[in-house]
Design a protein around this motif. Structure first.
Motif, PDB file in Angstrom:
ATOM      1  N   LEU A 117      -6.637 -19.398  86.087  1.00  0.00           N
ATOM      2  CA  LEU A 117      -7.571 -19.930  86.680  1.00  0.00           C
ATOM      3  C   LEU A 117      -7.012 -21.036  87.687  1.00  0.00           C
ATOM      4  O   LEU A 117      -6.195 -21.710  87.287  1.00  0.00           O
ATOM      5  CB  LEU A 117      -8.833 -20.642  85.952  1.00  0.00           C
ATOM      6  N   ARG A 118      -7.726 -21.290  89.018  1.00  0.00           N
ATOM      7  CA  ARG A 118      -7.403 -22.448  89.895  1.00  0.00           C
ATOM      8  C   ARG A 118      -8.511 -23.106  89.740  1.00  0.00           C
ATOM      9  O   ARG A 118      -9.405 -22.907  90.169  1.00  0.00           O
ATOM     10  CB  ARG A 118      -6.836 -21.847  91.167  1.00  0.00           C
ATOM     11  N   SER A 119      -8.413 -24.499  89.530  1.00  0.00           N
ATOM     12  CA  SER A 119      -9.349 -25.419  89.212  1.00  0.00           C
ATOM     13  C   SER A 119      -9.317 -26.647  90.404  1.00  0.00           C
ATOM     14  O   SER A 119      -8.244 -26.935  90.552  1.00  0.00           O
ATOM     15  CB  SER A 119      -9.281 -26.248  87.756  1.00  0.00           C
ATOM     16  N   LEU A 120     -10.347 -27.013  90.926  1.00  0.00           N
ATOM     17  CA  LEU A 120     -10.675 -28.099  91.678  1.00  0.00           C
ATOM     18  C   LEU A 120     -10.724 -29.510  90.756  1.00  0.00           C
ATOM     19  O   LEU A 120     -11.469 -29.462  89.730  1.00  0.00           O
ATOM     20  CB  LEU A 120     -11.853 -28.094  92.359  1.00  0.00           C
ATOM     21  N   THR A 121      -9.938 -30.369  90.763  1.00  0.00           N
ATOM     22  CA  THR A 121      -9.885 -31.644  90.290  1.00  0.00           C
ATOM     23  C   THR A 121     -10.367 -33.059  91.212  1.00  0.00           C
ATOM     24  O   THR A 121      -9.977 -32.932  92.181  1.00  0.00           O
ATOM     25  CB  THR A 121      -8.408 -31.894  89.868  1.00  0.00           C
ATOM     26  N   ALA A 146     -17.685 -27.088  84.801  1.00  0.00           N
ATOM     27  CA  ALA A 146     -17.082 -28.453  84.685  1.00  0.00           C
ATOM     28  C   ALA A 146     -16.425 -28.762  83.532  1.00  0.00           C
ATOM     29  O   ALA A 146     -16.980 -28.725  82.592  1.00  0.00           O
ATOM     30  CB  ALA A 146     -18.119 -29.543  85.299  1.00  0.00           C
ATOM     31  N   ARG A 147     -15.430 -29.434  83.451  1.00  0.00           N
ATOM     32  CA  ARG A 147     -14.803 -30.015  82.402  1.00  0.00           C
ATOM     33  C   ARG A 147     -14.725 -31.529  82.717  1.00  0.00           C
ATOM     34  O   ARG A 147     -14.041 -31.866  83.804  1.00  0.00           O
ATOM     35  CB  ARG A 147     -13.222 -29.481  81.987  1.00  0.00           C
ATOM     36  N   ARG A 179     -10.341 -38.617  94.456  1.00  0.00           N
ATOM     37  CA  ARG A 179      -9.108 -37.747  95.022  1.00  0.00           C
ATOM     38  C   ARG A 179      -9.487 -36.335  94.443  1.00  0.00           C
ATOM     39  O   ARG A 179     -10.016 -36.117  93.355  1.00  0.00           O
ATOM     40  CB  ARG A 179      -7.874 -38.304  94.492  1.00  0.00           C
ATOM     41  N   LEU A 180      -9.428 -35.461  95.412  1.00  0.00           N
ATOM     42  CA  LEU A 180      -9.411 -34.083  95.254  1.00  0.00           C
ATOM     43  C   LEU A 180      -8.064 -33.502  95.213  1.00  0.00           C
ATOM     44  O   LEU A 180      -7.260 -33.976  95.748  1.00  0.00           O
ATOM     45  CB  LEU A 180     -10.308 -33.382  96.256  1.00  0.00           C
ATOM     46  N   GLY A 181      -8.074 -32.617  94.143  1.00  0.00           N
ATOM     47  CA  GLY A 181      -6.799 -31.823  94.100  1.00  0.00           C
ATOM     48  C   GLY A 181      -6.973 -30.508  93.604  1.00  0.00           C
ATOM     49  O   GLY A 181      -8.177 -30.244  93.146  1.00  0.00           O
ATOM     50  N   PHE A 231     -13.355 -34.995  86.588  1.00  0.00           N
ATOM     51  CA  PHE A 231     -13.591 -33.582  86.211  1.00  0.00           C
ATOM     52  C   PHE A 231     -13.094 -32.693  87.043  1.00  0.00           C
ATOM     53  O   PHE A 231     -12.303 -32.849  87.845  1.00  0.00           O
ATOM     54  CB  PHE A 231     -15.182 -33.702  86.379  1.00  0.00           C
ATOM     55  N   LEU A 232     -12.899 -31.530  86.368  1.00  0.00           N
ATOM     56  CA  LEU A 232     -12.492 -30.149  87.205  1.00  0.00           C
ATOM     57  C   LEU A 232     -13.578 -29.414  87.034  1.00  0.00           C
ATOM     58  O   LEU A 232     -14.201 -28.977  86.211  1.00  0.00           O
ATOM     59  CB  LEU A 232     -11.067 -29.559  86.617  1.00  0.00           C
TER      60      LEU A 232
END
Length: 93
Positions: free
Chosen positions: A85-89, A39-40, A76-78, A49-50
């Motif tokens: 990499l593909r990250s979930l925000t 997590a960032r 919100r999710l994005g 966070f992402l």
């Protein structure tokens, strides 16, 4: 050379601490939540966070679970596509 003692904390406490440290320092914090799950965390412009994995993508359910644990009332999710990499925000509204 003395070694630092190992400290065990809950994932919730680790994330809370990362949010507190991000707010205090004004810098993004990165923590490892599990095997190949990171997590960032930032507080600049609001709490967000992402989540990312080095192999594959994190499940949206993980993002929702972390948001709920952190007390995000509305969020919100994005998705963010980086170079590799593909990250979930997840951003608190």
């Amino acid at each position: 050379m003395a070694q630092n003692p190992t400290v065990t904390v809950t994932v919730r406490r680790a994330i809370q601490y990362a949010f507190e440290r991000a707010a205090k320092t004004g810098r993004t914090q990165q923590i490892e939540l599990g095997e190949d799950l990171y997590a960032r965390i930032t507080t600049q412009g609001g709490r967000k966070f992402l989540l990312f994995r080095l192999e594959g993508e994190p499940a949206e359910e993980l993002g929702r679970a972390v948001a709920e644990v952190m007390g995000f009332k509305r969020y919100r999710l994005g998705w963010h596509q980086g170079e590799t990499l593909r990250s979930l925000t997840v951003e608190e509204e």
